[in-house]
Design an enzyme around this catalytic site. Structure first.
Site, PDB file in Angstrom:
ATOM      1  N   CYS A 185       0.742  -1.349  -0.092  1.00 38.54           N
ATOM      2  CA  CYS A 185      -0.114   0.089   0.109  1.00 38.54           C
ATOM      3  C   CYS A 185       0.832   1.366   0.070  1.00 38.54           C
ATOM      4  O   CYS A 185       1.782   1.498   0.896  1.00 38.54           O
ATOM      5  CB  CYS A 185      -0.874  -0.086   1.287  1.00 38.54           C
ATOM      6  SG  CYS A 185      -1.805   1.390   1.469  1.00 38.54           S
ATOM      7  N   CYS A 243      -0.755   3.471  -6.796  1.00 42.60           N
ATOM      8  CA  CYS A 243      -1.645   2.759  -5.675  1.00 42.60           C
ATOM      9  C   CYS A 243      -1.961   1.333  -6.132  1.00 42.60           C
ATOM     10  O   CYS A 243      -2.063   1.077  -7.304  1.00 42.60           O
ATOM     11  CB  CYS A 243      -3.023   3.468  -5.661  1.00 42.60           C
ATOM     12  SG  CYS A 243      -4.143   2.741  -4.796  1.00 42.60           S
TER      13      CYS A 243
HETATM   14  N1  DGL Z   1      -3.942   0.541  -2.194  1.00 49.69           N
HETATM   15  C1  DGL Z   1      -3.670   1.632  -1.496  1.00 49.69           C
HETATM   16  C2  DGL Z   1      -2.291   2.313  -1.990  1.00 49.69           C
HETATM   17  O1  DGL Z   1      -1.523   1.625  -2.631  1.00 49.69           O
HETATM   18  C3  DGL Z   1      -4.545   2.540  -1.011  1.00 49.69           C
HETATM   19  C4  DGL Z   1      -6.067   2.859  -1.245  1.00 49.69           C
HETATM   20  C5  DGL Z   1      -6.622   3.433   0.062  1.00 49.69           C
HETATM   21  O2  DGL Z   1      -6.717   2.857   0.838  1.00 49.69           O
HETATM   22  O3  DGL Z   1      -6.853   4.782  -0.333  1.00 49.69           O
HETATM   23  O4  DGL Z   1      -2.352   3.203  -1.891  1.00 49.69           O
END
Ligand code: DGL
Length: 270
Positions: free
Chosen positions: A77, A195
């Site tokens: 993330c 993301c």
């Molecule tokens: N998958 C996440 C990232 O790589 C974030 C998505 C979220 O919770 O805003 O930033």
């Protein structure tokens, strides 16, 4: 770590986005044992205040580690990694691998000099991201796009909901920039998928792009890094995979199917 056992890898995200990283890990290290933790109770992380996010990640990783003694923790993330890596590395002795916007490879690959980073509003506001641009993108114009809803749209797609083209287009449009550089008309030619949710709907995103660009997904590089840190150790066969989602909602039929494709047959309570 016992060299005769499959390495144990904890993969963490705010929701289902880290599955894009899990897929790359599985390809590189198919015999490892995986525990995927998605903190969907607090999704999206992109909207959380930094202190709330740091405390939360600390809490859920500690809880996960009580039941799953990982040899490596992967924070799949960007929104979390750009804040929490120093805290986690101070707390745990095993390697903690993060996911941060792939600005360096993007700056190396652009020919037009226009690169965009498509990420959550949280990630684009971080000092960490500004530092990556300062250190690795000299002479490149980097457009930071904080997409308010794109992670949520990817999450919904995986749960089996239909997405409209208009909703996706509105999120990605600001990443496509035309400008004049040194008297020449140029446009964005590299877009960083900043993301982990976005590669899950990359085919839709690519189809709706106003013009073709190179998309950079750091997942394969993360998988190589994890393999390296585990000393090249690998167990034979297909390793086990479990998933816990903190909101505790039962998976929709579409999500259950998707989880099987990612090798996560077993959904456990958290
Ligand atoms: N998958 C996440 C990232 O790589 C974030 C998505 C979220 O919770 O805003 O930033």
């Amino acid at each position: 770590m016992n060299p005769s056992e499959a390495p144990k890898i904890l993969v963490f995200d705010s929701g289902l986005g880290g599955l894009s990283v899990l897929a790359a890990l599985r390809e590189k290290l198919p015999g490892a044992e995986y525990f995927y933790l998605g903190d969907d109770a607090l999704f999206p992380y992109g909207k959380l205040a930094p202190d709330v996010l740091i405390a939360r990640v600390d809490e859920v990783i500690a809880k996960a580690m009580q039941g799953f003694a990982a040899d490596c923790i992967v924070i799949a993330c960007n929104t979390a990694s750009t804040l929490v890596l120093p805290h986690l590395r101070a707390r745990y002795s095993m390697p903690v691998v993060g996911t941060v916007p792939a600005i360096k490879p993007a700056a190396e690959r652009t020919k037009s000099g226009l690169v965009s980073v498509l990420a959550t509003p949280g990630t684009v506001s971080r000092d960490y991201t500004a530092d990556l641009i300062r250190d690795f993108a000299t002479g490149v114009d980097v457009t930071l796009v904080g997409a308010p809803r794109l992670a949520e749209l990817a999450e919904r797609a995986l749960r089996g909901e239909a997405l409209s083209d208009a909703d996706i287009s509105a999120e990605i449009a600001p990443a496509f920039v035309s400008a004049a550089r040194a008297g020449e008309a140029v446009r964005t030619d590299v877009v960083v998928l900043g993301c982990t949710h976005y590669p899950l709907i990359q085919a839709r995103i690519e189809a709706l792009a106003p013009w073709p660009v190179e998309w950079i997904d750091p997942a394969p590089a993360i998988a190589r890094r994890v393999a390296h840190l585990l000393g090249g150790r690998e167990a034979p066969g297909q390793g086990e995979g479990r998933i816990a989602l903190t909101a505790g909602r039962p998976a929709s039929p579409a999500l259950a199917q998707a989880l099987i494709r990612f090798g996560l047959e077993d959904q456990v309570a958290f």
